[in-house]
Scaffold this active site. Structure first.
Site, PDB file in Angstrom:
ATOM      1  CG  ASN A  97       6.398  28.417 -64.298  1.00 16.62           C
ATOM      2  OD1 ASN A  97       7.446  28.134 -64.873  1.00 16.62           O
ATOM      3  ND2 ASN A  97       5.590  27.498 -63.774  1.00 16.62           N
ATOM      4  CG  HIS A 148       1.529  20.680 -53.895  1.00 17.54           C
ATOM      5  ND1 HIS A 148       1.586  21.140 -55.190  1.00 17.54           N
ATOM      6  CD2 HIS A 148       1.106  21.717 -53.150  1.00 17.54           C
ATOM      7  CE1 HIS A 148       1.222  22.413 -55.206  1.00 17.54           C
ATOM      8  NE2 HIS A 148       0.932  22.780 -53.981  1.00 17.54           N
ATOM      9  NE  ARG A 175      -2.082  20.868 -55.079  1.00 15.80           N
ATOM     10  CZ  ARG A 175      -1.709  21.362 -56.262  1.00 15.80           C
ATOM     11  NH1 ARG A 175      -2.051  22.601 -56.593  1.00 15.80           N
ATOM     12  NH2 ARG A 175      -0.990  20.653 -57.096  1.00 15.80           N
ATOM     13  CE1 TYR A 228       1.329  22.098 -64.254  1.00 15.20           C
ATOM     14  CE2 TYR A 228      -0.529  22.741 -62.879  1.00 15.20           C
ATOM     15  CZ  TYR A 228       0.762  22.948 -63.316  1.00 15.20           C
ATOM     16  OH  TYR A 228       1.484  23.992 -62.826  1.00 15.20           O
ATOM     17  CG  ASP A 232      -5.138  24.004 -57.901  1.00 12.55           C
ATOM     18  OD1 ASP A 232      -6.073  24.504 -58.561  1.00 12.55           O
ATOM     19  OD2 ASP A 232      -3.988  24.481 -57.872  1.00 12.55           O
ATOM     20  CG  HIS A 256      -4.799  23.053 -61.773  1.00 16.33           C
ATOM     21  ND1 HIS A 256      -3.860  23.983 -61.421  1.00 16.33           N
ATOM     22  CD2 HIS A 256      -4.413  21.901 -61.178  1.00 16.33           C
ATOM     23  CE1 HIS A 256      -2.946  23.432 -60.648  1.00 16.33           C
ATOM     24  NE2 HIS A 256      -3.261  22.174 -60.472  1.00 16.33           N
ATOM     25  CD  GLU A 291      -5.213  26.535 -55.754  1.00 11.79           C
ATOM     26  OE1 GLU A 291      -4.879  25.679 -54.923  1.00 11.79           O
ATOM     27  OE2 GLU A 291      -4.412  27.117 -56.492  1.00 11.79           O
ATOM     28  CD  GLU A 326      -2.534  28.996 -59.259  1.00 10.49           C
ATOM     29  OE1 GLU A 326      -2.610  28.425 -58.165  1.00 10.49           O
ATOM     30  OE2 GLU A 326      -2.101  28.453 -60.277  1.00 10.49           O
ATOM     31  NE  ARG A 332      -4.077  29.054 -53.999  1.00  9.84           N
ATOM     32  CZ  ARG A 332      -2.841  28.664 -53.691  1.00  9.84           C
ATOM     33  NH1 ARG A 332      -2.263  29.044 -52.576  1.00  9.84           N
ATOM     34  NH2 ARG A 332      -2.168  27.904 -54.531  1.00  9.84           N
ATOM     35  CG  HIS A 337       0.537  30.582 -56.153  1.00 12.39           C
ATOM     36  ND1 HIS A 337       0.931  30.956 -57.421  1.00 12.39           N
ATOM     37  CD2 HIS A 337       0.336  29.256 -56.200  1.00 12.39           C
ATOM     38  CE1 HIS A 337       0.966  29.883 -58.196  1.00 12.39           C
ATOM     39  NE2 HIS A 337       0.597  28.844 -57.486  1.00 12.39           N
ATOM     40  CG  ASP A 392       5.918  28.415 -60.467  1.00 10.27           C
ATOM     41  OD1 ASP A 392       5.346  27.324 -60.349  1.00 10.27           O
ATOM     42  OD2 ASP A 392       5.319  29.502 -60.381  1.00 10.27           O
ATOM     43  CD  GLU A 430       0.745  26.244 -53.477  1.00  9.19           C
ATOM     44  OE1 GLU A 430       0.636  27.424 -53.852  1.00  9.19           O
ATOM     45  OE2 GLU A 430       0.488  25.281 -54.201  1.00  9.19           O
ATOM     46  CD1 TRP A 448      -3.819  25.404 -68.822  1.00 16.60           C
ATOM     47  CD2 TRP A 448      -2.944  24.985 -66.827  1.00 16.60           C
ATOM     48  NE1 TRP A 448      -2.660  26.086 -68.746  1.00 16.60           N
ATOM     49  CE2 TRP A 448      -2.109  25.836 -67.519  1.00 16.60           C
ATOM     50  CE3 TRP A 448      -2.611  24.577 -65.535  1.00 16.60           C
ATOM     51  CZ2 TRP A 448      -0.929  26.323 -66.968  1.00 16.60           C
ATOM     52  CZ3 TRP A 448      -1.449  25.054 -64.987  1.00 16.60           C
ATOM     53  CH2 TRP A 448      -0.603  25.930 -65.711  1.00 16.60           C
TER      54      TRP A 448
HETATM   55  O1  EZ4 Z   1       0.056  25.939 -61.552  1.00 13.72           O
HETATM   56  O2  EZ4 Z   1       2.732  27.696 -59.981  1.00 13.72           O
HETATM   57  O3  EZ4 Z   1      -1.646  25.980 -56.633  1.00 13.72           O
HETATM   58  N1  EZ4 Z   1      -0.665  25.920 -57.287  1.00 13.72           N
HETATM   59  C1  EZ4 Z   1      -0.622  25.849 -58.598  1.00 13.72           C
HETATM   60  C2  EZ4 Z   1       0.729  25.905 -59.246  1.00 13.72           C
HETATM   61  C3  EZ4 Z   1       0.684  26.688 -60.547  1.00 13.72           C
HETATM   62  C4  EZ4 Z   1       2.067  27.065 -61.024  1.00 13.72           C
HETATM   63  C5  EZ4 Z   1       2.004  27.964 -62.245  1.00 13.72           C
HETATM   64  O4  EZ4 Z   1       3.232  28.509 -62.538  1.00 13.72           O
HETATM   65  O5  EZ4 Z   1      -1.645  25.772 -59.228  1.00 13.72           O
HETATM   66  O6  EZ4 Z   1       1.175  24.608 -59.444  1.00 13.72           O
HETATM   67 CO    CO Z   2      -3.267  26.446 -58.020  1.00 15.52          CO
END
Ligand code: EZ4
Ligand code: CO
Length: 407
Positions: free
Chosen positions: A37, A122, A147, A159, A215, A217, A241, A267, A288, A317, A321, A344, A407
């Site tokens: 991505n 999600h 999630r 995000y 998550d 991040h 996560e 991830e 992940r 993951h 994307d 996921e 992030w």
């Molecule tokens: O940020 O796939 O857990 N899932 C995530 C995703 C990632 C994107 C990054 O390309 O955190 O949303």
């Molecule tokens: Co994630």
């Protein structure tokens, strides 16, 4: 059976995808996902310039040897671009081997360990009513695990939360179309104050049974993550996560010693070596990684067998994307692994599924890769050609003082 042709397909049905197509001298076709991505064309160049010329004429049956040849033979090991390219080759070869055998790929990985792979979706919202609606939508779709991500009072669009700008709605992890990345403002203290109140409200509304995930991040320090893990303990999370930046596995020691909230990370990892400390010290509960970003089925299978010894499970993951080819590869592994945990699953757009014809199913919250030989994904190249590449980037986070943040 030899590899006769190799082609890199780039298509953008809603978002950008990189697909490697291998064709053997016997006419078998295999597909592998190499999507990274926001850095897609780096993988395209790596494949076209440096990998495709090495593949022509190679034994298409020798998957392990080809993996080692590309990994060790390059001298420059690991890294997301390299490992996405290796993954694309690896998955395409597994697709071919399973098609040659006339079996779905999971049969070659040991066969079914379970009827289906538990999936999580999600749910997100800028406030509680929006979030509750999103959770209900997911339950109506059949999801048995969700999630939970929400907006933070005082911050704008964040995000992980579906939103919209100028009338154009975008999804949870946007990678918005633009020549340069857009920016978002982030405040970890405001986030830490808010999140426990959200989980309290969700448990109050939806009860104790529903598995809930969250998550982080990579945004917290070890101390902040430890505090969040503790404050979420009453709400019995399935996992927390990416609580801290993933480059530093030692950070998880601090978090682990302070909280029993289950932890998931990986991830952005691309090698078994990224997991060495985390697995041997049992600092995590879930792996992940994605097949697409970890060097393929050959590599992720080894990571999971290593993790199994330490009672660590998979939680691969599965964002949109990663292409349906990468998703299918994950599902074959999910079904075969003994130490599967959860998968996921965000559901690709109609345009994406027009290009990638899948045979996996989602019934009563469980995913299954289907019984078609190989991966069970065909690529409609004519449809793919109708969606040319357009740059798209994940947002960049800045703190309120303007500093670029994790992030
Ligand atoms: O940020 O796939 O857990 N899932 C995530 C995703 C990632 C994107 C990054 O390309 O955190 O949303
Ligand atoms: Co994630």
């Amino acid at each position: 059976m030899k590899i006769a042709r190799a082609e890199v397909l780039v298509t953008s049905p809603g978002r950008n995808f990189v697909t490697l197509k291998l064709v053997t001298d016997e006419g078998l076709v295999g597909y592998g996902d190499g999507t990274l991505n926001g850095r897609e064309l780096a993988v395209v160049a790596y494949l076209e310039q440096h990998v495709v010329p090495l593949l022509i004429g190679r034994n298409a049956n020798a998957i392990e040897d080809t993996w080692q040849y590309l990994y060790r033979g390059a001298y420059w090991r690991r890294g997301p671009v390299t490992m996405a390219a290796v993954a694309a080759v690896d998955v395409a070869l597994w697709d071919i081997k399973a098609k040659a055998a006339g079996m779905p790929l999971y049969e070659l990985l040991g066969g079914e360990s379970r009827r289906g792979a538990l999936a999580y979706g999600h749910a997100s919202g800028n406030d509680l009513p929006q979030l509750f609606d999103s959770i209900r939508e997911h339950l109506d779709l059949g999801y048995r695990a969700v999630r939970i991500q929400t907006g933070v009072p005082g911050l704008g669009q964040v995000y992980g939360v579906a939103g919209g700008e100028g009338g154009e709605r975008y999804d949870y992890e946007p990678a918005r179309r633009s020549a340069v990345a857009l920016e978002e403002v982030w405040d970890t203290r405001a986030y830490l104050r808010h999140v426990p109140t959200v989980f309290e409200a969700v448990r109050h509304e939806f009860g104790p049974e529903l598995p809930l995930l969250h998550d982080g991040h990579h945004r917290m320090t070890p101390n902040q993550a430890a505090a969040l893990g503790r404050s979420l303990e009453p709400y019995d999370l399935f996992w927390l996560e990416d609580c801290t930046p993933a480059e530093n596995p030692e950070a998880l020691r601090r978090v682990r010693s302070q909280t029993t909230t289950p932890l998931a990370i990986g991830e952005v990892f691309n090698s078994v070596f990224d997991y060495q400390t985390l697995v041997t010290e049992q600092l995590i509960d879930y792996v992940r990684s994605a097949v697409t970003h970890t060097g393929g089925i050959t590599a992720l299978r080894k990571i999971m067998d290593f993790a199994a010894i330490y009672q660590i499970r998979s939680g691969f993951h599965g964002p949109t994307d990663i292409s349906p080819v990468g998703m299918a590869a994950a599902l074959h592994l999910d079904i075969a692994l003994h130490n599967f945990g959860i998968q996921e699953y965000m559901r690709h757009s109609a345009a994406t599924l027009e290009v990638f014809r899948t045979s996996y199913t989602f019934v009563d919250g469980l995913l299954h890769p289907g019984s078609a030989p190989g991966l069970g994904v065909e690529v409609d190249e004519a449809a793919a050609a109708g969606f040319p590449y357009r740059p798209a980037y994940l947002p960049v986070n800045r703190l309120t003082d303007g500093t670029v943040h994790d992030w």
